[in-house]
Design a protein around this motif. Structure first.
Motif, mmCIF file in Angstrom:
data_model
loop_
_atom_site.group_PDB
_atom_site.id
_atom_site.type_symbol
_atom_site.label_atom_id
_atom_site.label_comp_id
_atom_site.label_asym_id
_atom_site.label_seq_id
_atom_site.Cartn_x
_atom_site.Cartn_y
_atom_site.Cartn_z
ATOM 1 N N HIS A 57 8.195 -2.009 -11.564
ATOM 2 C CA HIS A 57 7.613 -1.545 -10.303
ATOM 3 C C HIS A 57 6.089 -1.514 -10.381
ATOM 4 C CE1 HIS A 57 7.130 0.687 -6.608
ATOM 5 N NE2 HIS A 57 6.469 1.628 -7.246
ATOM 6 N N LEU A 58 5.572 -0.995 -11.490
ATOM 7 C CA LEU A 58 4.123 -0.891 -11.644
ATOM 8 C C LEU A 58 3.464 -2.259 -11.739
ATOM 9 C CD1 LEU A 58 4.060 2.058 -14.185
ATOM 10 C CD2 LEU A 58 3.065 2.116 -11.899
ATOM 11 N N ARG A 59 4.099 -3.182 -12.426
ATOM 12 C CA ARG A 59 3.501 -4.504 -12.599
ATOM 13 C C ARG A 59 3.510 -5.314 -11.307
ATOM 14 N NH1 ARG A 59 0.877 -7.379 -16.345
ATOM 15 N NH2 ARG A 59 2.481 -8.920 -16.714
ATOM 16 N N ARG A 60 4.447 -5.009 -10.408
ATOM 17 C CA ARG A 60 4.502 -5.737 -9.139
ATOM 18 C C ARG A 60 3.493 -5.221 -8.125
ATOM 19 N NH1 ARG A 60 10.257 -5.869 -9.847
ATOM 20 N NH2 ARG A 60 10.417 -3.963 -8.618
ATOM 21 N N ASN A 110 0.822 -1.206 0.000
ATOM 22 C CA ASN A 110 0.000 0.000 0.000
ATOM 23 C C ASN A 110 0.857 1.258 0.000
ATOM 24 O OD1 ASN A 110 -2.294 -1.552 0.037
ATOM 25 N ND2 ASN A 110 -2.568 -1.461 2.252
ATOM 26 N N ALA A 111 1.962 1.216 0.745
ATOM 27 C CA ALA A 111 2.861 2.370 0.786
ATOM 28 C C ALA A 111 3.499 2.607 -0.575
ATOM 29 C CB ALA A 111 3.945 2.153 1.846
ATOM 30 N N ALA A 112 3.863 1.518 -1.253
ATOM 31 C CA ALA A 112 4.481 1.641 -2.582
ATOM 32 C C ALA A 112 3.502 2.245 -3.575
ATOM 33 C CB ALA A 112 4.954 0.275 -3.066
ATOM 34 N N LEU A 118 -2.877 -1.164 -14.919
ATOM 35 C CA LEU A 118 -3.251 0.163 -14.439
ATOM 36 C C LEU A 118 -4.765 0.346 -14.430
ATOM 37 C CD1 LEU A 118 -0.525 2.345 -16.207
ATOM 38 C CD2 LEU A 118 -0.618 1.679 -13.799
ATOM 39 N N LYS A 119 -5.421 -0.199 -15.437
ATOM 40 C CA LYS A 119 -6.881 -0.108 -15.465
ATOM 41 C C LYS A 119 -7.484 -0.834 -14.258
ATOM 42 C CE LYS A 119 -10.995 -1.653 -17.888
ATOM 43 N NZ LYS A 119 -11.530 -2.547 -18.924
ATOM 44 N N THR A 161 1.859 -11.132 -9.114
ATOM 45 C CA THR A 161 3.027 -11.845 -9.604
ATOM 46 C C THR A 161 3.016 -12.014 -11.112
ATOM 47 O OG1 THR A 161 1.951 -13.997 -9.348
ATOM 48 C CG2 THR A 161 3.164 -13.136 -7.459
ATOM 49 N N ASP A 162 2.038 -11.395 -11.800
ATOM 50 C CA ASP A 162 1.981 -11.567 -13.242
ATOM 51 C C ASP A 162 3.103 -10.831 -13.948
ATOM 52 O OD1 ASP A 162 1.146 -9.004 -12.887
ATOM 53 O OD2 ASP A 162 -0.799 -9.241 -13.862
#
Length: 207
Positions: free
Chosen positions: A185-188, A41-43, A157-158, A200-201
């Protein structure tokens, strides 16, 4: 007689111990999971702050790339609605004309056209304009900065926007900016607290 009382007390103690053990284990498991959820959540929060700041600074030059029908208040009735993109996309022949124009402008041979995708800098499903010329780009299908990779990130992102974990403007900033640098970073980032496995995708980078 005293021995009977002692046995009963010992049995009662054992039962009490057995009944309390699962609760302690559950509490322990929850405590161990708490830092992981907090870190995720912080990330996400830090990412939203950074991308929103970036977007606010660059908003004036990006307005023409956006669909004014899609706002933070309307996401449930627009991009988060199944099939929305199909209802607003231009006809296929119009899209092919845009692609051919970009291929010609960049000196790419028509025989190599299948190696490239007509990209929208801000995808429709993130509130990008379906037909604004400023929103069109040409990307190779594969590679670190390719369309396949961008589509995977766009879908993530959606989900974040529709789950209420990221603002629309933050998602738009992320995808319109240097998204390849932020890709891993975004995908994790996890956007579904009840489905942690979805985070984990990132193992499949689409390249």
């Amino acid at each position: 007689m005293n021995e009977g009382k002692s046995d009963r007390r010992e049995n009662a103690h054992r039962i009490s111990h057995i009944e309390s053990t699962p609760h302690r284990r559950t509490a322990s498991a929850s405590w161990r999971a708490w830092p992981t959820r907090t870190a995720r959540n912080a990330a996400i929060a830090a990412l939203c702050i950074w991308t929103t700041s970036y977007w606010n600074a660059a908003l004036a030059q990006h307005k023409s790339m956006l669909d004014e029908r899609v706002t933070q208040q309307s996401v449930a009735d627009t991009i988060c609605k199944p099939g929305y993109a199909d209802t607003v996309s231009p006809p296929l022949d119009e899209m092919l004309a845009h692609k051919n124009q970009l291929l010609a402008e960049r000196g790419i041979d028509a025989d190599d056209s299948t190696d490239y995708a007509l990209d929208r800098r801000v995808p429709i499903v993130l509130g990008g304009s379906p037909d604004a010329l400023e929103n069109f780009d040409l990307l190779p299908w594969g590679g670190h900065r390719g369309e396949r990779r961008k589509e995977l990130l766009t879908a993530k992102l959606k989900r974040c926007v529709c789950a209420g974990k990221m603002s629309l403007s933050a998602a738009q900033a992320a995808i319109a900016g240097d998204w390849p640098a932020q890709y891993a970073h975004l995908r994790r980032a996890s956007c579904e607290d009840d489905q942690p496995g979805r985070a984990t995708d990132s193992d499949d980078d689409g390249s």
